[in-house]
Design an enzyme around this catalytic site. Structure first.
Site, short mmCIF file in Angstrom:
data_model
loop_
_atom_site.label_atom_id
_atom_site.label_comp_id
_atom_site.label_asym_id
_atom_site.label_seq_id
_atom_site.Cartn_x
_atom_site.Cartn_y
_atom_site.Cartn_z
N LYS A 17 0.82 -1.23 0.00
CA LYS A 17 0.00 0.00 0.00
C LYS A 17 0.85 1.27 0.00
CE LYS A 17 -2.81 -3.17 -0.11
NZ LYS A 17 -3.09 -3.67 -1.49
N ASP A 43 -7.18 -0.85 -5.00
CA ASP A 43 -7.83 -1.66 -3.97
C ASP A 43 -7.38 -1.19 -2.59
OD1 ASP A 43 -7.78 -5.13 -2.88
OD2 ASP A 43 -9.41 -3.68 -2.87
C1 LIG Z 1 6.60 -3.09 -5.22
C2 LIG Z 1 6.09 -4.38 -5.67
N1 LIG Z 1 6.42 -4.87 -6.89
C3 LIG Z 1 5.93 -6.06 -7.28
N2 LIG Z 1 5.12 -6.86 -6.54
C4 LIG Z 1 4.80 -6.39 -5.32
C5 LIG Z 1 5.25 -5.16 -4.84
N3 LIG Z 1 4.74 -4.96 -3.60
C6 LIG Z 1 4.01 -6.06 -3.30
N4 LIG Z 1 4.04 -6.92 -4.34
C7 LIG Z 1 3.35 -8.18 -4.41
O1 LIG Z 1 1.95 -7.89 -4.40
C8 LIG Z 1 1.29 -8.69 -3.40
C9 LIG Z 1 1.08 -7.83 -2.20
C10 LIG Z 1 -0.07 -7.29 -1.93
C11 LIG Z 1 -0.25 -6.44 -0.71
N5 LIG Z 1 -1.66 -6.49 -0.36
C12 LIG Z 1 -2.01 -6.35 0.91
O2 LIG Z 1 -1.20 -6.13 1.80
C13 LIG Z 1 -3.45 -6.51 1.25
C14 LIG Z 1 -3.78 -6.71 2.60
C15 LIG Z 1 -5.11 -6.90 2.99
C16 LIG Z 1 -5.43 -7.08 4.41
C17 LIG Z 1 -6.51 -6.42 4.99
C18 LIG Z 1 -6.82 -6.59 6.35
C19 LIG Z 1 -6.03 -7.44 7.13
F1 LIG Z 1 -6.32 -7.64 8.42
C20 LIG Z 1 -4.95 -8.10 6.55
C21 LIG Z 1 -4.64 -7.93 5.20
C22 LIG Z 1 -6.13 -6.91 2.02
C23 LIG Z 1 -5.79 -6.73 0.67
O3 LIG Z 1 -6.75 -6.75 -0.31
C24 LIG Z 1 -4.46 -6.51 0.29
O4 LIG Z 1 -4.21 -6.31 -1.06
C25 LIG Z 1 2.23 -9.79 -3.09
C26 LIG Z 1 3.57 -9.08 -3.21
O5 LIG Z 1 4.63 -9.98 -3.45
MG LIG Z 2 -6.02 -5.90 -2.13
#
Ligand SMILES: Cc1ncnc2c1ncn2[C@@H]1O[C@H](/C=C/CNC(=O)c2cc(-c3ccc(F)cc3)cc(O)c2O)C[C@H]1O
Ligand SMILES: [Mg+2]
Length: 214
Positions: A144, A169
């Site tokens: 985020k 999102d």
């Molecule tokens: C900089 C960058 N480049 C490429 N891939 C990247 C990146 N940063 C993350 N990613 C990849 O995207 C994904 C990450 C997504 C992050 N999304 C989240 O942290 C996320 C967290 C929640 C959430 C809500 C309430 C709660 F209690 C707990 C969790 C709900 C969601 O819909 C989310 O998308 C996986 C990661 O490897």
């Molecule tokens: Mg999400």
């Protein structure tokens, strides 16, 4: 060795979804997340808002930041016109490996290019390496605190044109305050909040749709 949650999610897709049927893949993941293990997919409720934005826009080029298991990748790609392209960025190789199989199970490999790496490194290479001028739609669903820097980077790299849509999102939960303030205050965006709920829960969350005005 223990399986990971993404691997168990993939198992549920292979067990319950029909090869080549994207809707059954989406349904299998939503069922797994409701009945077995919560996972951070955009989910069915916010997914319907995502679907309506995609079908209204009918985008030729889409960029997704944060593939995770490929749930939203499949939702978006299944709605794209024949020659449209979706590029999705994921820096975790384990997630990328699962997502590739989920996308393949849905039969959408030809519409999706999953690129492993960090968005901050890949965005500046989009035009030369991936032959993309601008994106009609960007779906932000990665860390985020990367939403705002990556948005500024896309502006600087000329990847947004008049009418390009950013759909973000989790603008409430976990929340993206700096991003939200930027797109809502900037004269270069027309923003709209779609109120919904955090995937598979009753907690408030929502999507922010921001049209780039050029
Ligand atoms: C900089 C960058 N480049 C490429 N891939 C990247 C990146 N940063 C993350 N990613 C990849 O995207 C994904 C990450 C997504 C992050 N999304 C989240 O942290 C996320 C967290 C929640 C959430 C809500 C309430 C709660 F209690 C707990 C969790 C709900 C969601 O819909 C989310 O998308 C996986 C990661 O490897
Ligand atoms: Mg999400």
């Amino acid at each position: 060795t223990q399986s990971t949650r993404p691997q168990r999610l993939l198992g549920a897709v292979k067990k319950n979804a029909t090869r080549g049927d994207p809707r059954s893949v989406v349904k299998a993941i939503d069922q797994f997340c409701r009945q077995k293990e919560w996972a951070m997919n955009v989910g069915d409720e916010k997914g319907c808002i995502l679907d309506s934005v995609v079908s209204e826009l009918n985008p030729a080029t889409v960029l997704e930041l944060g593939t995770y298991c490929g749930y939203s990748t499949v939702r978006i790609a299944s709605m794209l016109p024949p020659h449209a392209k979706l590029i999705t960025l994921e820096f975790n190789p384990d997630y990328a490996a699962v997502a590739r199989q989920v996308i393949a199970w849905a039969g959408l490999e030809d519409k999706v290019q999953l690129v492993e790496g960090a968005s901050g490194d890949l965005i500046p290479k989009m035009s030369e390496q991936f032959e993309v001028e601008t994106f009609d739609l960007v779906f932000l669903d990665h860390w985020k605190d990367r939403y705002l820097p990556d948005t500024k980077l896309m502006e600087e790299c000329g990847l947004l044109k008049k009418g390009s849509v950013l759909l973000a999102d989790n603008v409430i939960c976990p929340g993206t305050p700096e991003y939200l303030e930027y797109v809502r205050a900037s004269p270069r965006y027309e923003s709209q909040y779609f109120r919904s709920h955090l995937e598979y829960t009753k907690v408030e969350d929502g999507l922010e749709k921001s049209v780039f005005l050029g």
